[in-house]
Scaffold this motif. Structure first.
Motif, PDB file in Angstrom:
ATOM      1  N   GLY A  37       0.805  -1.217   0.000  1.00  0.00           N
ATOM      2  CA  GLY A  37       0.000   0.000   0.000  1.00  0.00           C
ATOM      3  C   GLY A  37       0.836   1.264   0.000  1.00  0.00           C
ATOM      4  O   GLY A  37       0.299   2.359   0.180  1.00  0.00           O
ATOM      5  N   LEU A  38       2.158   1.099  -0.191  1.00  0.00           N
ATOM      6  CA  LEU A  38       3.019   2.284  -0.279  1.00  0.00           C
ATOM      7  C   LEU A  38       2.516   3.161  -1.414  1.00  0.00           C
ATOM      8  O   LEU A  38       2.225   2.675  -2.511  1.00  0.00           O
ATOM      9  CB  LEU A  38       4.476   1.861  -0.537  1.00  0.00           C
ATOM     10  CG  LEU A  38       5.532   2.951  -0.494  1.00  0.00           C
ATOM     11  CD1 LEU A  38       5.616   3.581   0.908  1.00  0.00           C
ATOM     12  CD2 LEU A  38       6.892   2.378  -0.888  1.00  0.00           C
ATOM     13  N   GLU A  39       2.362   4.429  -1.125  1.00  0.00           N
ATOM     14  CA  GLU A  39       1.802   5.367  -2.088  1.00  0.00           C
ATOM     15  C   GLU A  39       2.607   5.354  -3.384  1.00  0.00           C
ATOM     16  O   GLU A  39       3.835   5.238  -3.368  1.00  0.00           O
ATOM     17  CB  GLU A  39       1.782   6.775  -1.488  1.00  0.00           C
ATOM     18  CG  GLU A  39       0.889   6.910  -0.263  1.00  0.00           C
ATOM     19  CD  GLU A  39       1.510   6.465   1.058  1.00  0.00           C
ATOM     20  OE1 GLU A  39       0.884   6.701   2.096  1.00  0.00           O
ATOM     21  OE2 GLU A  39       2.609   5.863   1.067  1.00  0.00           O
ATOM     22  N   PRO A  40       1.916   5.489  -4.539  1.00  0.00           N
ATOM     23  CA  PRO A  40       2.573   5.400  -5.847  1.00  0.00           C
ATOM     24  C   PRO A  40       3.764   6.363  -6.023  1.00  0.00           C
ATOM     25  O   PRO A  40       4.768   5.980  -6.619  1.00  0.00           O
ATOM     26  CB  PRO A  40       1.460   5.732  -6.844  1.00  0.00           C
ATOM     27  CG  PRO A  40       0.200   5.345  -6.133  1.00  0.00           C
ATOM     28  CD  PRO A  40       0.452   5.618  -4.682  1.00  0.00           C
ATOM     29  N   ASP A  41       3.666   7.562  -5.479  1.00  0.00           N
ATOM     30  CA  ASP A  41       4.796   8.502  -5.584  1.00  0.00           C
ATOM     31  C   ASP A  41       6.030   7.971  -4.874  1.00  0.00           C
ATOM     32  O   ASP A  41       7.150   8.147  -5.346  1.00  0.00           O
ATOM     33  CB  ASP A  41       4.426   9.872  -5.016  1.00  0.00           C
ATOM     34  CG  ASP A  41       3.479  10.638  -5.920  1.00  0.00           C
ATOM     35  OD1 ASP A  41       3.285  10.231  -7.086  1.00  0.00           O
ATOM     36  OD2 ASP A  41       2.931  11.664  -5.459  1.00  0.00           O
ATOM     37  N   TYR A  42       5.820   7.301  -3.731  1.00  0.00           N
ATOM     38  CA  TYR A  42       6.952   6.747  -2.985  1.00  0.00           C
ATOM     39  C   TYR A  42       7.495   5.488  -3.650  1.00  0.00           C
ATOM     40  O   TYR A  42       8.701   5.245  -3.629  1.00  0.00           O
ATOM     41  CB  TYR A  42       6.570   6.488  -1.531  1.00  0.00           C
ATOM     42  CG  TYR A  42       6.237   7.751  -0.782  1.00  0.00           C
ATOM     43  CD1 TYR A  42       7.104   8.839  -0.791  1.00  0.00           C
ATOM     44  CD2 TYR A  42       5.050   7.873  -0.085  1.00  0.00           C
ATOM     45  CE1 TYR A  42       6.800  10.014  -0.115  1.00  0.00           C
ATOM     46  CE2 TYR A  42       4.733   9.042   0.593  1.00  0.00           C
ATOM     47  CZ  TYR A  42       5.616  10.107   0.581  1.00  0.00           C
ATOM     48  OH  TYR A  42       5.310  11.263   1.254  1.00  0.00           O
ATOM     49  N   SER A 107       4.464   9.016   4.767  1.00  0.00           N
ATOM     50  CA  SER A 107       3.777   7.881   4.149  1.00  0.00           C
ATOM     51  C   SER A 107       2.854   7.200   5.149  1.00  0.00           C
ATOM     52  O   SER A 107       3.297   6.706   6.192  1.00  0.00           O
ATOM     53  CB  SER A 107       4.790   6.864   3.628  1.00  0.00           C
ATOM     54  OG  SER A 107       4.127   5.671   3.251  1.00  0.00           O
ATOM     55  N   THR A 108       1.601   7.147   4.813  1.00  0.00           N
ATOM     56  CA  THR A 108       0.618   6.453   5.650  1.00  0.00           C
ATOM     57  C   THR A 108       0.954   4.968   5.741  1.00  0.00           C
ATOM     58  O   THR A 108       0.808   4.355   6.802  1.00  0.00           O
ATOM     59  CB  THR A 108      -0.801   6.643   5.065  1.00  0.00           C
ATOM     60  OG1 THR A 108      -1.044   8.045   4.938  1.00  0.00           O
ATOM     61  CG2 THR A 108      -1.853   6.021   5.946  1.00  0.00           C
ATOM     62  N   ALA A 109       1.433   4.405   4.648  1.00  0.00           N
ATOM     63  CA  ALA A 109       1.769   2.975   4.620  1.00  0.00           C
ATOM     64  C   ALA A 109       2.931   2.655   5.562  1.00  0.00           C
ATOM     65  O   ALA A 109       2.971   1.566   6.147  1.00  0.00           O
ATOM     66  CB  ALA A 109       2.115   2.545   3.198  1.00  0.00           C
TER      67      ALA A 109
END
Length: 139
Positions: A37-42, A107-109
């Motif tokens: 679920g790591l954000e796409p930008d990261y 990052s929320t993830a």
């Protein structure tokens, strides 16, 4: 790094750069793997860092191979190229650490994953270790 390498110090420094850039490169994969679920930008940032770190690691390997072909006389003392690569590798690791700090903070993830936070902190410490080793050479 120990200073008992004498005339082989330049090769030893290049070996450290090669090893730690390989480690940092692998760490980008670890981060992407442990944080579903790591954000796409990261994700994209980690992929770009993987490539950049791989280029630096490859350059260290090319310098090592070049020194091995030219013999021990070329390995005595530090070439301008080796010093420049060492300086660059340190700066690159400092920037990588800044990205890791940003990742942990934003990052929320990562924030929602205690294991990921611990792993990223460990990765950060390893990059700091490399910086310490390399800076002793630059001083």
């Amino acid at each position: 790094m120990q200073y008992l390498y004498g005339d082989n110090m330049q090769l030893r420094v290049l070996d450290e750069i090669e090893f730690w850039k390989q480690q940092e490169m692998e760490h980008t994969v670890v981060i992407r793997t442990i944080a579903p679920g790591l954000e796409p930008d990261y994700v994209k940032a980690m992929e770009q860092w993987e490539l950049a770190l791989g280029r630096t690691q490859g350059l260290a390997v090319r310098y090592i191979e070049s020194l091995a072909r030219t013999g021990s006389e070329a390995a005595k003392g530090f070439s301008d190229e080796t010093l420049a690569l060492t300086y660059f590798a340190v700066k690159q690791s400092e920037h990588f650490i800044a990205v890791l700090d940003h990742l942990v903070a934003n990052s929320t993830a990562i924030k929602g994953n205690p294991v990921a936070k611990v792993v990223v902190a460990h990765i950060r410490r390893e990059s700091e270790y490399f910086i310490g080793v390399a800076q002793t050479v630059l001083e």
